[in-house]
Write an enzyme that holds these catalytic residues in place. Structure first.
Site, PDB file in Angstrom:
ATOM      1  N   HIS A 116       3.304   0.686   1.875  1.00 19.31           N
ATOM      2  CA  HIS A 116       3.797  -0.144   0.769  1.00 19.31           C
ATOM      3  C   HIS A 116       2.624  -0.964   0.263  1.00 19.31           C
ATOM      4  O   HIS A 116       1.798  -1.406   1.057  1.00 19.31           O
ATOM      5  CB  HIS A 116       4.900  -1.098   1.250  1.00 19.31           C
ATOM      6  CG  HIS A 116       5.146  -2.217   0.283  1.00 19.31           C
ATOM      7  ND1 HIS A 116       5.960  -2.066  -0.806  1.00 19.31           N
ATOM      8  CD2 HIS A 116       4.632  -3.472   0.202  1.00 19.31           C
ATOM      9  CE1 HIS A 116       5.939  -3.199  -1.512  1.00 19.31           C
ATOM     10  NE2 HIS A 116       5.142  -4.062  -0.912  1.00 19.31           N
ATOM     11  N   GLU A 127       4.581 -11.815  -1.140  1.00 21.36           N
ATOM     12  CA  GLU A 127       4.695 -10.933   0.030  1.00 21.36           C
ATOM     13  C   GLU A 127       3.755 -11.367   1.157  1.00 21.36           C
ATOM     14  O   GLU A 127       4.128 -11.302   2.343  1.00 21.36           O
ATOM     15  CB  GLU A 127       4.432  -9.485  -0.395  1.00 21.36           C
ATOM     16  CG  GLU A 127       5.552  -8.963  -1.301  1.00 21.36           C
ATOM     17  CD  GLU A 127       5.315  -7.558  -1.848  1.00 21.36           C
ATOM     18  OE1 GLU A 127       6.199  -7.075  -2.570  1.00 21.36           O
ATOM     19  OE2 GLU A 127       4.269  -6.948  -1.547  1.00 21.36           O
TER      20      GLU A 127
END
Ligand code: CMP
Length: 139
Positions: A116, A127
């Site tokens: 990812h 994130e």
């Protein structure tokens, strides 16, 4: 500009013991690993991370897959790191991913697609903060 992005080496890669091969491709693309840890995400952690996808039909399977084994979460640093990482990852679906990209060379399926990577600088910051404290990032 030198920036940072967020990467996950997914359970299909830890299962096949190819986290080193993936990291080598990231490094050869000009990215530097400035934080890294191997974790096994809880269901709550994975659901929170992928919250933007919660209405998608594949959300349940995505979460099940991401908690099916350990992952390696990383902060990558380099010149335009987010775009550079997206370039070396290749397309989400390995059927569409170019040769020489991580997914083109290593991914098994659209779900088990090895890595990812953040899709914007704004999401990269969110994130990174989801998994790392500032002092865990050593540039
Ligand atoms: P990732 O970058 O981790 O973000 C969401 C993930 O959903 C994506 O990579 C894919 O691995 C996964 N996924 C599973 N099925 C699909 C699908 N049909 N379309 C898009 N993404 C999918």
């Amino acid at each position: 500009a030198v920036t940072r992005t967020f990467s996950i080496i997914k359970p299909d890669a830890t299962r096949r013991n190819i986290t080193g091969a993936v990291t080598k491709m990231l490094e050869e693309a000009g990215l530097r690993v400035v934080a890294s840890k191997r974790i096994h995400m809880s269901r709550e952690q994975a659901e929170g991370f992928y919250a933007v996808h919660k209405e998608r039909p594949f959300f349940g399977e995505l979460v099940d897959f991401m908690i099916s084994g350990p992952v390696v979460v990383q902060v990558l640093e380099g010149e335009e790191a987010m775009q550079r990482n997206r370039d070396i990852m290749g397309a989400t679906n390995p059927k569409d991913a170019a040769a020489g990209t991580i997914r083109g060379e290593l991914a098994e399926s659209i779900e088990a697609n090895t890595v990812h990577g953040s899709d914007s600088d704004e999401n990269a910051a969110i994130e990174i903060a989801y998994f790392f404290k500032p002092e865990e990032i050593v540039g």
